[in-house]
Write an enzyme that holds these catalytic residues in place. Structure first.
Site, PDB file in Angstrom:
ATOM      1  N   HIS A 216       0.851  -1.205  -0.230  1.00  0.00           N
ATOM      2  CA  HIS A 216      -0.094  -0.086   0.116  1.00  0.00           C
ATOM      3  C   HIS A 216       0.853   1.262  -0.040  1.00  0.00           C
ATOM      4  O   HIS A 216       0.363   2.268  -0.267  1.00  0.00           O
ATOM      5  CB  HIS A 216      -0.971  -0.193   1.133  1.00  0.00           C
ATOM      6  N   SER A 220       0.156  -1.062  -6.563  1.00  0.00           N
ATOM      7  CA  SER A 220       0.314  -2.626  -7.167  1.00  0.00           C
ATOM      8  C   SER A 220       0.828  -2.169  -8.320  1.00  0.00           C
ATOM      9  O   SER A 220       0.887  -1.189  -9.093  1.00  0.00           O
ATOM     10  CB  SER A 220      -1.061  -3.269  -7.395  1.00  0.00           C
ATOM     11  N   LYS A 244     -14.516  -8.324  -8.387  1.00  0.00           N
ATOM     12  CA  LYS A 244     -13.542  -9.356  -9.084  1.00  0.00           C
ATOM     13  C   LYS A 244     -12.798 -10.380  -8.492  1.00  0.00           C
ATOM     14  O   LYS A 244     -12.901 -11.660  -8.592  1.00  0.00           O
ATOM     15  CB  LYS A 244     -12.613  -8.553 -10.088  1.00  0.00           C
ATOM     16  N   ASP A 245     -12.431  -9.786  -7.202  1.00  0.00           N
ATOM     17  CA  ASP A 245     -11.810 -10.933  -6.380  1.00  0.00           C
ATOM     18  C   ASP A 245     -12.543 -11.980  -5.851  1.00  0.00           C
ATOM     19  O   ASP A 245     -12.125 -13.149  -5.690  1.00  0.00           O
ATOM     20  CB  ASP A 245     -10.896 -10.031  -5.306  1.00  0.00           C
ATOM     21  N   GLU A 288       5.819 -33.998   0.426  1.00  0.00           N
ATOM     22  CA  GLU A 288       4.676 -33.388  -0.107  1.00  0.00           C
ATOM     23  C   GLU A 288       5.002 -32.840  -1.571  1.00  0.00           C
ATOM     24  O   GLU A 288       5.844 -32.279  -1.765  1.00  0.00           O
ATOM     25  CB  GLU A 288       3.998 -32.400   0.758  1.00  0.00           C
TER      26      GLU A 288
HETATM   27  C1  HEM Z   1       1.156 -16.014   2.689  1.00  0.00           C
HETATM   28  C2  HEM Z   1       1.269 -15.810   1.576  1.00  0.00           C
HETATM   29  C3  HEM Z   1       0.921 -14.466   0.988  1.00  0.00           C
HETATM   30  C4  HEM Z   1      -0.085 -13.555   1.207  1.00  0.00           C
HETATM   31  C5  HEM Z   1      -1.345 -13.918   1.977  1.00  0.00           C
HETATM   32  C6  HEM Z   1       0.155 -12.361   0.254  1.00  0.00           C
HETATM   33  C7  HEM Z   1      -0.970 -11.611  -0.061  1.00  0.00           C
HETATM   34  C8  HEM Z   1      -0.661 -10.645  -0.866  1.00  0.00           C
HETATM   35  C9  HEM Z   1      -1.737  -9.621  -1.314  1.00  0.00           C
HETATM   36  C10 HEM Z   1      -3.205  -9.531  -0.592  1.00  0.00           C
HETATM   37  C11 HEM Z   1      -1.380  -8.774  -2.096  1.00  0.00           C
HETATM   38  C12 HEM Z   1      -2.149  -7.755  -3.125  1.00  0.00           C
HETATM   39  C13 HEM Z   1      -2.916  -8.361  -4.168  1.00  0.00           C
HETATM   40  C14 HEM Z   1      -2.050  -8.968  -5.251  1.00  0.00           C
HETATM   41  O1  HEM Z   1      -1.303  -8.241  -6.056  1.00  0.00           O
HETATM   42  O2  HEM Z   1      -2.244 -10.018  -5.651  1.00  0.00           O
HETATM   43  C15 HEM Z   1       0.026  -9.218  -2.446  1.00  0.00           C
HETATM   44  C16 HEM Z   1       0.966  -8.573  -3.506  1.00  0.00           C
HETATM   45  C17 HEM Z   1       2.117  -9.052  -3.719  1.00  0.00           C
HETATM   46  N1  HEM Z   1       2.951 -10.055  -3.315  1.00  0.00           N
HETATM   47 FE1  HEM Z   1       1.915 -11.506  -1.816  1.00  0.00          FE
HETATM   48  N2  HEM Z   1       1.235 -12.706  -0.460  1.00  0.00           N
HETATM   49  C18 HEM Z   1       1.786 -13.930  -0.192  1.00  0.00           C
HETATM   50  C19 HEM Z   1       3.079 -14.251  -0.377  1.00  0.00           C
HETATM   51  C20 HEM Z   1       3.885 -14.154  -1.595  1.00  0.00           C
HETATM   52  C21 HEM Z   1       5.210 -14.638  -1.736  1.00  0.00           C
HETATM   53  C22 HEM Z   1       5.474 -16.039  -1.411  1.00  0.00           C
HETATM   54  C23 HEM Z   1       5.726 -13.556  -2.706  1.00  0.00           C
HETATM   55  C24 HEM Z   1       6.753 -13.524  -3.588  1.00  0.00           C
HETATM   56  C25 HEM Z   1       7.794 -14.502  -3.471  1.00  0.00           C
HETATM   57  C26 HEM Z   1       4.655 -12.504  -2.870  1.00  0.00           C
HETATM   58  C27 HEM Z   1       5.070 -11.232  -3.745  1.00  0.00           C
HETATM   59  C28 HEM Z   1       4.080 -10.325  -3.839  1.00  0.00           C
HETATM   60  C29 HEM Z   1       4.114  -9.261  -4.871  1.00  0.00           C
HETATM   61  C30 HEM Z   1       5.811  -8.804  -5.614  1.00  0.00           C
HETATM   62  C31 HEM Z   1       3.045  -8.298  -4.547  1.00  0.00           C
HETATM   63  C32 HEM Z   1       2.997  -6.945  -5.213  1.00  0.00           C
HETATM   64  C33 HEM Z   1       2.297  -7.544  -6.690  1.00  0.00           C
HETATM   65  C34 HEM Z   1       1.799  -6.550  -7.657  1.00  0.00           C
HETATM   66  O3  HEM Z   1       1.281  -5.442  -7.286  1.00  0.00           O
HETATM   67  O4  HEM Z   1       2.106  -6.852  -8.754  1.00  0.00           O
HETATM   68  N3  HEM Z   1       3.643 -12.609  -1.883  1.00  0.00           N
HETATM   69  N4  HEM Z   1       0.280 -10.552  -1.760  1.00  0.00           N
END
Ligand code: HEM
Lengths: 516, 252
Positions: A216, A220, A244-245, A288
């Site tokens: 935030h 994004s 959409k989500d 797994e």
């Molecule tokens: C418990 C696991 C995770 C949760 C709950 C989570 C949750 C979120 C949420 C809610 C967003 C915003 C919505 C979206 O852009 O899809 C986000 C964005 C992002 N996440 Fe995660 N995430 C998780 C794991 C990860 C992992 C493992 C990575 C990378 C190795 C990652 C990388 C990113 C990045 C780079 C963004 C910004 C994406 C963009 O705006 O293009 N996330 N995450």
């Protein structure tokens, strides 16, 4: 967060709370009117989906813990009691079991999205690194969770994986005993794994909070990889993306439910329905499915790294470094620019190149022969001169952890100014190949480590590391830069126009026939 | 969108492939069970016959420690019938007021009585081979019920190069083709009361279905709940997708 320029709410109760603790203002700012690029595709669903899966795991996990008993004498039968006698216990357990798999599916797709669209790049490096940290924590949590039912795979999986640490020089065996709380995987191990399996999801929750906070701050990314630069590029998060989500989430849950209710054991291993028995080793010990890629990398290192092989690797690394990692202009050196290190301008690096090239060929040749074909006459002769520096087991462990480390440092390796693969034709091929590579690793990870499978695993491991260490640096330097559209808005218009053009062409092609 | 679909398809193809572990014995042929498919239920008559086979044959060697006699009510037995079945077994209870252990007839709340006091005794009585506990056998083997049926009907004359020790038998579905269990069934061994054929094939089918029930007694509830969950999600998804389409149609 300042309540100074707060908009008053109409509802008196909400207003009363919000003027004292502006949670409603905060929620509205971050999830209501939050300006979001208008061109997300469904890949942008998976963050929210991962979030829902995390909460689902917490809820089902806490419920299971009310009935589970972490003692080797009763752990297995306490799980069976949950399946047979606890009201809806079978449902809670199958949801938790398959939930772990689907959590990983969501996060793997989420990571793929980040890779493909370059979401890891400036200014989202820290956001990405927090994500990789979440992945690591998830792996630790899932590994320990799998031990809890105390089946054969629980026990032997735990034994194999904890034993890996014994490969570390000097401290290894000590660490393993410390992890076990004894001299084998036993009751103390089960107890501490239960304790940590309960703890870690809350740590994940905290890191997810930081992850979303960081999101935030930067906002994004989007499929074009172009930052929004005006209101024509964005839409409010609610209602557009909330709706959409929700639609995407429901579709994901639908597939999850098909597994949970109709094939709940399809992703598991039958041996885990046999109670742990330290005296009987299963024919194939497999982790797994979501660990299989790393397991394949671990087992791909079947050879000891000897002195010659290491010298050869250093020579090759020198060549790659001089030609790809460091560009002619030292100010382009990623390490130097990130950490503001002054770079020595005129080292005669070029002059050393022929020497290093010869060294690489020679030492990789001999070292490789000793490592891979130890029975050959030549290799036998040279063997004494090339002491083993890194044994196969340690090499495998290093490669396995290295594979995650690559993701961690990726933002600092990739210096290409464009984010999205949409505008990087070469990167697009490389990253799609990496995705296929990941599938190949998953496949061979589940096969016995013999014959052709080993060779495939080695080739796939080589590509995995080459992607980060050779291909990305190569692309930094040589990938052509096609012109970018000036804004997201223009990108969307161009895309629409292209699509219309295509369908018009199609219709025109049909027309003359229709006229006849 | 194209990329997204291709990705999902790849993932979908990947999962089942990677879930398959390597096996060396012949894959048991797929059987059609009453409980097969997303709506399949257990056939109570087959379960009762299967229990009869277990009780009269298999229970001589194989324990079923996770089941209680009361669970048999699921097979369609009445409370009184279950009580009678349990009453045929003896369990050791106690200590009583005088501090002595004593034997008494089993109650519906008791676990199935095991044939041997411990694993060592079971091995000793079976040429050193341990007859596995059967409570979860149908889930603890790949292709569960198909496999059990295949093993029971898969005894053959030893093929050329297989070397059998005394007490070993050739079975084409066992890993290594060798099993330490003599063929437990023969035609006419168990007298069925419902007129079903008394062949090895029929016994094997019935006992396999019974063992599936023993391993997964909540299968029917699971599938029924699943159908409701899927229908709910489908409808809800349809609505949300329409909402999203309508909402986004106003954007450009
Ligand atoms: C418990 C696991 C995770 C949760 C709950 C989570 C949750 C979120 C949420 C809610 C967003 C915003 C919505 C979206 O852009 O899809 C986000 C964005 C992002 N996440 Fe995660 N995430 C998780 C794991 C990860 C992992 C493992 C990575 C990378 C190795 C990652 C990388 C990113 C990045 C780079 C963004 C910004 C994406 C963009 O705006 O293009 N996330 N995450």
């Amino acid at each position: 967060m300042g309540s100074g320029n707060r908009q008053p709410f109409d509802n008196p109760v909400i207003e009363w709370v919000d003027s004292r603790l502006p949670v409603f203002t905060l929620m509205n700012k971050e999830y209501g009117v939050f300006p979001t690029p208008k061109n997300f595709n469904y890949f942008w669903n998976f963050g929210a989906i991962a979030m829902v899966m995390l909460i689902l795991m917490l809820v089902t996990g806490i419920t299971l813990a009310m009935h589970y008993a972490a003692h080797t004498d009763v752990a297995f039968s306490s799980v069976e009691r949950i399946m047979r006698d606890v009201n809806f216990g079978w449902l809670i357990r199958y949801m938790h079991m398959n939930g772990a798999s689907f959590f990983f599916i969501a996060v793997y797709i989420h990571i793929f999205r980040g890779l493909y669209y370059g979401s890891y790049k400036q200014p989202r490096e820290l956001l990405w690194m927090l994500g990789v940290l979440i992945l690591l924590l998830m792996m630790a949590t899932a590994f320990m969770g799998y031990v809890l039912p105390w089946g054969q795979m629980s026990f032997w999986g735990a034994t194999v994986i904890t034993n890996l640490f014994s490969a570390l020089p000097v401290v290894g065996p000590g660490i393993v005993e410390w992890l076990w709380g004894g001299f084998a995987v036993d009751n103390p191990t089960l107890n501490r794994f239960f304790s940590l399996h309960y703890l870690l999801p809350f740590v994940i929750f905290a890191v997810v909070f930081l992850h979303v906070w960081a999101l935030h701050v930067t906002g994004s990314n989007n499929p074009s990889g172009i930052e929004p630069n005006g209101p024509q590029d964005t839409i409010p998060f609610h209602p557009y993306y909330t709706m959409k989500d929700t639609a995407g989430l429901l579709l994901f849950l639908l597939i999850y439910c098909i597994f949970t209710f109709f094939m709940p054991n399809a992703l598991g291993h039958p041996d885990n329905y046999i109670e742990a028995n330290p005296l009987v080793t299963p024919a194939h010990i497999v982790p797994e499915w979501y660990f299989l890629p790393y397991y394949a990398i671990l087992r791909a290192v079947t050879f000891d790294t000897n002195l010659f092989l290491l010298i050869g690797l250093v020579c090759a690394a020198y060549l790659v470094a001089v030609n790809l990692w460091f560009t002619k202009k030292p100010e382009n050196c990623p390490v130097a620019t990130t950490f503001k290190i002054p770079v020595l301008q005129d080292i005669p690096m070029k002059a050393l190149e022929p020497l290093m090239a010869a060294g690489a060929v020679l030492f990789l040749g001999i070292g490789g022969m000793i490592a891979f074909m130890p029975d050959m006459g030549m290799a036998k002769m040279m063997d004494a001169a090339a002491p083993v520096l890194v044994e196969a087991k340690l090499g495998g462990v290093l490669a396995m952890f290295g594979s995650i480390a690559m993701l961690f440092v990726l933002p600092f390796i990739d210096r290409h100014p464009y984010r999205s693969a949409v505008f990087r034709p070469w990167f697009k091929v490389a990253v799609l190949l990496l995705t296929i590579d990941f599938f190949v690793l998953t496949y061979v990870g589940g096969k016995p480590a013999e014959g052709l499978y080993v060779l495939v695993a080695q080739a796939a491991t080589a590509y995995y590391f080459a992607f980060f260490l050779v291909i990305i640096p190569f692309l930094n330097k040589f990938e052509p830069r096609v012109p970018l559209p000036p804004s997201i808005h223009q990108y969307v218009l161009d895309k629409k126009a292209k699509k219309k053009q295509k369908s018009d062409d199609y219709m025109n092609a049909l027309k003359p026939e229709a006229a006849e | 969108m194209k990329l997204f679909s291709a990705f999902c398809l790849g993932l979908a193809l990947m999962v089942p492939v990677s879930a398959m572990a390597a096996g060396d014995a012949e894959t048991p042929p797929k059987q059609q069970w009453h409980f097969s498919g997303p709506l399949g239920t257990y056939d109570r008559a087959a379960l009762q016959r299967g229990f009869q086979v277990y009780r009269q044959v298999c229970s001589a060697c194989h324990s079923m420690k996770l089941l209680s006699y009361r669970n048999l009510e699921d097979l369609g037995y009445s409370e009184a019938q279950v009580k009678a079945i349990a009453g045929e077994y003896t369990v050791t209870d106690g200590p009583n007021d005088e501090g002595e252990m004593f034997d008494r007839p089993a109650l519906p709340s008791d676990r199935f009585v095991s044939p041997y006091p411990n694993d060592a005794a079971a091995k000793y009585a079976n040429n050193g081979a341990l007859p596995p506990d059967m409570s979860l056998l149908a889930k603890a083997r790949k292709n569960g019920p198909d496999y059990i049926y295949a093993v029971l009907t898969g005894y053959e004359e030893p093929h050329g190069d297989t070397h059998l020790l005394p007490g070993q038998h050739y079975n084409k579905y066992m890993a290594g083709h060798v099993i330490a269990m003599a063929p437990p069934l023969s035609d006419g061994l168990v007298a069925y009361e419902d007129g079903s054929s008394t062949t090895v094939d029929q016994y094997s089918r019935d006992v396999s279905e019974f063992l599936m029930w023993a391993a997964e007694p909540k299968m029917e509830a699971r599938k029924q709940t699943g159908v409701k969950a899927i229908l709910f999600l489908l409808a809800f998804f349809g609505i949300m997708y329409a909402v999203k389409k309508k909402l986004w149609a106003g954007l450009h």
